[in-house]
Design an enzyme around this catalytic site. Structure first.
Site, PDB file in Angstrom:
ATOM      1  N   HIS A  50       0.897  -1.089  -0.160  1.00  0.00           N
ATOM      2  CA  HIS A  50      -0.111  -0.039   0.171  1.00  0.00           C
ATOM      3  C   HIS A  50       0.876   1.128   0.071  1.00  0.00           C
ATOM      4  CE1 HIS A  50      -2.840   2.987   0.690  1.00  0.00           C
ATOM      5  NE2 HIS A  50      -2.872   2.946   2.157  1.00  0.00           N
ATOM      6  N   CYS A  55      -4.340   2.682  -4.952  1.00  0.00           N
ATOM      7  CA  CYS A  55      -3.622   3.620  -4.161  1.00  0.00           C
ATOM      8  C   CYS A  55      -2.032   4.047  -4.768  1.00  0.00           C
ATOM      9  CB  CYS A  55      -3.160   2.791  -2.979  1.00  0.00           C
ATOM     10  SG  CYS A  55      -2.060   1.586  -2.861  1.00  0.00           S
TER      11      CYS A  55
END
Ligand SMILES: CCCCCCCCCCCCCC(=O)OC[C@@H](O)COP(=O)(O)OC[C@@H](O)CO
Length: 240
Positions: free
Chosen positions: A75, A189
């Protein structure tokens, strides 16, 4: 059809406004729990000097540590630190109802078309959890910007957030080879982080990382897609 525009990849579709979410969609973890309910971002003094940080950590690191990091499922986010106030901020973009809901649809008995709970949104909140980012990932200073550049970036984020609504896990390509055609880009992301870096560069910021940065992609290989129509024309939900 505009013959001058490349047909592939299909451009990401933006909307005029973010729709309300369906009550059918349930989040395992609350989205952006410490961020402003309306997505507001504080105004910093134009003369402030803000450090910018590249943040990366395994998906679900707060729950499973480095488990997904071992599979390179990472992430990405951006950190900011004001030199004038000492305040730190984290800015990230992720799913309202977690990754599985953005990767696979639901089949609902009363709904003919596959049903998606795949909204994603920006989350801006005070503080940087140093351990969360550094123990299994990266927390690296990549440059400095002025408060003025930060404020202009913040306004851009809010517009981006109102129009870019749906998270797309899959990158869809023709084949694994180096000359593959990309049919659809992901929208996740890391794409948000890239868009933000690009915006900051357009505003005059100089950002650089001392180490190679790898971003997570999951590929779906397909022959050339053909447009079949929209949900109602394909799945034909009779008028209720
Ligand atoms: C369950 C099926 C999943 C199969 C797909 C596995 C590979 C998908 C890779 C997509 C890239 C993921 C990067 C991304 O968009 O991360 C966003 C989000 O998943 C991160 O979630 P998080 O809960 O770890 O982080 C949010 C947290 O930082 C909130 O403060």
């Amino acid at each position: 059809f505009d013959y001058n525009k490349p047909k592939w990849p299909v451009p990401y579709r933006r909307f005029d406004r973010r729709p309300d979410v369906d009550s059918f969609c349930e989040a395992i973890y609350p989205f952006c729990p410490t961020g402003d309910r309306d997505g507001r971002i504080p105004d910093l003094r134009d003369s402030d000097v803000i450090s910018v940080y590249r943040l990366q950590t395994p998906v679900w690191e707060f729950k499973y540590g480095n488990l997904l990091g071992k599979m390179n499922i990472m992430h990405d986010a951006i950190g900011f630190s004001s030199s004038e106030t000492g305040a730190n901020f984290t800015m990230e973009w992720y799913e309202l109802f977690q990754l599985g809901n953005c990767t696979f649809p639901h089949l609902r008995p009363d709904v003919y078309a596959p049903f998606w709970c795949n909204q994603g949104a920006a989350c801006f909140f005070e503080g940087i959890d140093d351990l969360h980012w550094s123990q299994n990932g990266t927390l690296e200073k990549i440059g400095e910007i002025t408060g003025k550049q930060f404020n202009e970036m913040a306004r851009w984020v809010q517009n981006d957030n109102q129009t870019g609504i749906y998270y797309e896990t899959w990158t869809v390509r023709s084949d694994p080879g180096p000359n593959a055609t990309v049919w659809f880009e992901s929208y996740d992301c890391s794409q948000f982080v890239h868009r933000t870096y690009r915006k900051l560069s357009q505003l005059g910021a100089k950002l650089s990382s001392r180490t190679q940065t790898n971003y997570t992609k999951i590929y779906l290989y397909s022959g050339e897609p053909a447009f079949l129509g929209n949900d109602s024309s394909i799945f034909g939900q009779p008028a209720l």
